[in-house]
Design a protein around this motif. Sequence first.
Motif, PDB file in Angstrom:
ATOM      1  N   UNK A 275       0.844  -1.191   0.000  1.00 23.20           N
ATOM      2  CA  UNK A 275       0.000   0.000   0.000  1.00 23.20           C
ATOM      3  C   UNK A 275       0.886   1.252   0.000  1.00 23.20           C
ATOM      4  N   UNK A 276       1.349   1.607  -1.180  1.00 20.38           N
ATOM      5  CA  UNK A 276       2.236   2.769  -1.308  1.00 20.38           C
ATOM      6  C   UNK A 276       1.509   4.078  -1.005  1.00 20.38           C
ATOM      7  N   UNK A 277       0.222   4.142  -1.298  1.00 19.46           N
ATOM      8  CA  UNK A 277      -0.530   5.360  -0.997  1.00 19.46           C
ATOM      9  C   UNK A 277      -0.537   5.598   0.510  1.00 19.46           C
ATOM     10  N   UNK A 278      -0.776   4.545   1.280  1.00 17.43           N
ATOM     11  CA  UNK A 278      -0.773   4.681   2.737  1.00 17.43           C
ATOM     12  C   UNK A 278       0.627   5.036   3.234  1.00 17.43           C
ATOM     13  N   UNK A 279       1.650   4.432   2.634  1.00 19.70           N
ATOM     14  CA  UNK A 279       3.027   4.747   3.012  1.00 19.70           C
ATOM     15  C   UNK A 279       3.315   6.220   2.753  1.00 19.70           C
ATOM     16  N   UNK A 280       2.865   6.733   1.610  1.00 17.64           N
ATOM     17  CA  UNK A 280       3.051   8.144   1.296  1.00 17.64           C
ATOM     18  C   UNK A 280       2.338   9.022   2.314  1.00 17.64           C
ATOM     19  N   UNK A 281       1.101   8.671   2.633  1.00 20.29           N
ATOM     20  CA  UNK A 281       0.348   9.454   3.619  1.00 20.29           C
ATOM     21  C   UNK A 281       1.049   9.466   4.970  1.00 20.29           C
ATOM     22  N   UNK A 282       1.630   8.311   5.340  1.00 17.00           N
ATOM     23  CA  UNK A 282       2.324   8.220   6.628  1.00 17.00           C
ATOM     24  C   UNK A 282       3.555   9.110   6.642  1.00 17.00           C
ATOM     25  N   UNK A 283       4.367   9.044   5.577  1.00 20.89           N
ATOM     26  CA  UNK A 283       5.594   9.846   5.539  1.00 20.89           C
ATOM     27  C   UNK A 283       5.268  11.346   5.484  1.00 20.89           C
ATOM     28  N   UNK A 284       4.334  11.722   4.650  1.00 20.44           N
ATOM     29  CA  UNK A 284       3.992  13.140   4.542  1.00 20.44           C
ATOM     30  C   UNK A 284       3.282  13.632   5.795  1.00 20.44           C
TER      31      UNK A 284
END
Length: 278
Positions: free
Chosen positions: A213-222
């Motif tokens: 889930x790269x979208x969730x990973x992006x949301x977490x990092x940002x």
Amino acid sequence: MCSPQYVPRIARQLRKFHQLQLDLPNKEPSTPWAVIADWMRQAKQLTFKDQQKQAAYDQIDFAALEQDVQQVAATCSMTHSPVVFGHNDLLSGNILVLQQPGFDPEDPDREGPVGFIDYEYGAYTYRGFDIGNHFTEYAGFEGDYTRYPNKEQQELFFRHYLAADNGTAADTPLPSDQLDRLSAEANVWALASHLYWGIWALIQACHSPMDFDYIQFSNTRLGEMRRRKDAFIAEACRVFGAEGSPVQAVPAGAEQLLQGQDVNGVVASIAASSLCPS
């Protein structure tokens, strides 16, 4: 990786890595800013076949994200972080404790020297980015950012990083002003790391065949970048404000991110904001 058992060896090895002088045609740091600018351009043009991913992607406020990038880039430039050849992806999976031939896998030597692997993202960068990125990886694969090192934990790292080649004893406490500068440098560049991997993940979400889930990973990092941003920028202003503003030079690659704006003006606006205590 963040255990005091391993931190001294990792810090010393990273210092040696940063001293590498590679015979490359261009030693200007492309990471992170030029890479972020290119990834941002790609990320804004994505289209997803998966409707759920597309719906999540449509919620991204790229205008706000660009403002975050500009603000962090301008603040990072205040630190005048030295250019080094960086690993740029120093997470736990890329750090090995080296073993002797014939070692027992059931009882490995945990005190052996460490080595780094996977140089896919290796490039000339800023010291603060490589160290700040490493500190963000204390979160582990679980993404537990409460593990991000506090100043006391960072001092252990920096004492051994500096002692790797300057002949000082690693058990000697750092002067408070030196620790303040090193910590503020790493912290504000850690924000750049979150931006780097957060934007990278958006592209991976569209193109990677991996079931992740790269979208969730992006949301977490940002999300972690935004959670920490005000405090880390305020710290950089306090530590570097007098000497770092106005900025003497735009960091390599940041010209595209600042979109023709005067970097001194961006920094001045940060310094005048509530983020920078007077």
